[in-house]
Design a protein around this motif. Structure first.
Motif, PDB file in Angstrom:
ATOM      1  N   SER A  99       0.853  -1.189   0.000  1.00  0.00           N
ATOM      2  CA  SER A  99       0.000   0.000   0.000  1.00  0.00           C
ATOM      3  C   SER A  99       0.886   1.234   0.000  1.00  0.00           C
ATOM      4  CB  SER A  99      -0.889   0.032   1.248  1.00  0.00           C
ATOM      5  OG  SER A  99      -1.672  -1.123   1.340  1.00  0.00           O
ATOM      6  N   HIS A 117      -6.827  -0.309   6.960  1.00  0.00           N
ATOM      7  CA  HIS A 117      -6.866  -1.769   7.053  1.00  0.00           C
ATOM      8  C   HIS A 117      -8.125  -2.254   7.735  1.00  0.00           C
ATOM      9  CE1 HIS A 117      -5.870  -5.772   8.659  1.00  0.00           C
ATOM     10  NE2 HIS A 117      -5.283  -5.894   7.505  1.00  0.00           N
ATOM     11  N   ARG A 120     -10.922  -2.134   5.328  1.00  0.00           N
ATOM     12  CA  ARG A 120     -10.784  -3.136   4.273  1.00  0.00           C
ATOM     13  C   ARG A 120     -11.195  -4.524   4.774  1.00  0.00           C
ATOM     14  NH1 ARG A 120      -4.929  -3.788   2.573  1.00  0.00           N
ATOM     15  NH2 ARG A 120      -5.021  -5.700   3.715  1.00  0.00           N
ATOM     16  N   THR A 121     -10.947  -4.826   6.052  1.00  0.00           N
ATOM     17  CA  THR A 121     -11.242  -6.160   6.571  1.00  0.00           C
ATOM     18  C   THR A 121     -12.635  -6.241   7.200  1.00  0.00           C
ATOM     19  OG1 THR A 121     -10.149  -5.607   8.662  1.00  0.00           O
ATOM     20  CG2 THR A 121      -8.830  -6.721   6.973  1.00  0.00           C
TER      21      THR A 121
END
Length: 122
Positions: A99, A117, A120-121
Motif C-alpha cells: 500500500s 486496514h 478493508r477487513t
C-alpha cells in the motif's frame, strides 16, 4: 533520469507516478525488516541516484512494515522543492499486499494504515 524527465511529466508539477504494476499473484510475505526493505526498494528510485532518496528505512509495526525514504538536503532550503510530495510504502505482514500512504511522520502513517486496514477487513 530525474522525475521530471519521465515521459508524460510536466516540469513544475508533481512527478508522474511509476507505471502500474498488475498483481500477478500473491505478494511475497516478508518475515523480517530486511525482506520488507527488498520488497520496498521496488517502489522507490534507487537510493543515491540523482533525484532519488539518500536512504530507505523500515519501521516495523504489528501488522506491517512501513518503508520510508530520506531525501538529501536541498542546496537552497528557502526555495520550494521542484517536485513536492512523496509517499511511504507499507507491506502487510498478513498477505504481503503493498500500500502507498502519504508522506506523514511514521507514527501518523501507521495510524492511517490501521484505519484503512480496519475498513478493508470489515
Amino acid at each position: 533520469m530525474t522525475e521530471s524527465d519521465r515521459p508524460g511529466s510536466t516540469p513544475g508539477l508533481p512527478p508522474t507516478p511509476p507505471p502500474f504494476r498488475p498483481r500477478l499473484g500473491p505478494e511475497p510475505l516478508p518475515t523480517n525488516e530486511a525482506e520488507a526493505l527488498e520488497i520496498g526498494r521496488k517502489h522507490f528510485p534507487e537510493a543515491g541516484s540523482p533525484g532519488g532518496p539518500s536512504g530507505l528505512f523500515v519501521h516495523e509495526f504489528d501488522i506491517g512494515y512501513l518503508i520510508h525514504a530520506s531525501w538529501p538536503r536541498p542546496e537552497d532550503p528557502t526555495v520550494p522543492p521542484a517536485e513536492p510530495g512523496g509517499s511511504h510504502v507499507v507491506i502487510s505482514k498478513i498477505d504481503g499486499e503493498v500500500s502507498h500512504l502519504p508522506n506523514f511522520p511514521p507514527e501518523d502513517a501507521v495510524k492511517l494504515y490501521h484505519g484503512l486496514h480496519s475498513r478493508r477487513t470489515s
